[in-house]
Design a protein around this motif. Sequence first.
Motif, mmCIF file in Angstrom:
data_model
loop_
_atom_site.group_PDB
_atom_site.id
_atom_site.type_symbol
_atom_site.label_atom_id
_atom_site.label_comp_id
_atom_site.label_asym_id
_atom_site.label_seq_id
_atom_site.Cartn_x
_atom_site.Cartn_y
_atom_site.Cartn_z
ATOM 1 N N SER A 119 -4.746 -4.591 -6.257
ATOM 2 C CA SER A 119 -5.148 -5.581 -5.265
ATOM 3 C C SER A 119 -6.597 -6.027 -5.450
ATOM 4 N N PRO A 126 -7.845 1.370 -1.457
ATOM 5 C CA PRO A 126 -7.018 0.209 -1.783
ATOM 6 C C PRO A 126 -6.276 0.438 -3.090
ATOM 7 N N GLU A 127 -5.130 -0.198 -3.237
ATOM 8 C CA GLU A 127 -4.429 -0.125 -4.510
ATOM 9 C C GLU A 127 -5.238 -0.898 -5.553
ATOM 10 N N ALA A 148 -3.234 4.338 -1.346
ATOM 11 C CA ALA A 148 -3.390 4.254 0.105
ATOM 12 C C ALA A 148 -3.220 5.630 0.738
ATOM 13 N N HIS A 149 -2.425 6.498 0.094
ATOM 14 C CA HIS A 149 -2.266 7.875 0.576
ATOM 15 C C HIS A 149 -3.597 8.605 0.574
ATOM 16 N N GLY A 171 -6.427 6.987 1.137
ATOM 17 C CA GLY A 171 -7.347 6.177 1.921
ATOM 18 C C GLY A 171 -8.083 5.120 1.124
ATOM 19 N N PRO A 203 0.835 -1.203 0.000
ATOM 20 C CA PRO A 203 0.000 0.000 0.000
ATOM 21 C C PRO A 203 0.869 1.252 0.000
ATOM 22 N N HIS A 204 0.678 2.096 -0.984
ATOM 23 C CA HIS A 204 1.483 3.310 -1.048
ATOM 24 C C HIS A 204 0.767 4.417 -1.799
#
Length: 210
Positions: A142, A138-139, A133-134, A136, A129-130
């Motif tokens: 995924s 999901p990537e 995710a920043h 809020g 997560p990056h």
Amino acid sequence: MSATGGGVRGRRPWLVAGVALGVLTLAAALIATGRLPGGTDDGGDRLSEQAADARWVEGVTPEWMSEQMRLDIPVTARSPLAAYEVTSRFDTGLLTFTLTRAEAEAYLKEHPPEGDWLEPASAQTDVTPHDFAHLGLPEPESLKEGMRYGFVCPGVAEAAVDPHAPGVDTSDESCVGLYAHEYTPARTRIYLRDHYEPGISPLPTPPEST
């Protein structure tokens, strides 16, 4: 929408004319795993290398990010969010919003991909997560159910040019990774991600602190 002059100069070309679907699939896999063309780092290596100098730019708005990507945000869109990360290696721009199913289908038709829309064979469980995710979220890598993805090249679409036609050169265009996730029976979330050479200018002015 047209990009600013600095934004255009800072953009990294992704695809050239005549790219076969197999190459597109490979490129999508590289992006999905956090790699860039020509790189061999996995997501963890990418994050560790950038951790020392990475920063999220303050004052980034969905409208500003839309201009850099040259992809519009429909007036009916809900929950638009954007972010821009600067590193010494490359920058990453993010934009996301939600539409009704019908509005999303119209948006995808208006902004067709290079090649075909692709569907993931499985959800990636090892995605760090990056990026989104920043914000809020999901990537998109995924997610599997209800997901389509591809590369959208705004300059080609705006010119109404067939990117697979002989002699068409898209090497000066930057193609944006687009994921469309039907997350409820009624709505679709659009994820947009683009990469840029470091030093895109001008960046937004951070809001004044009170």
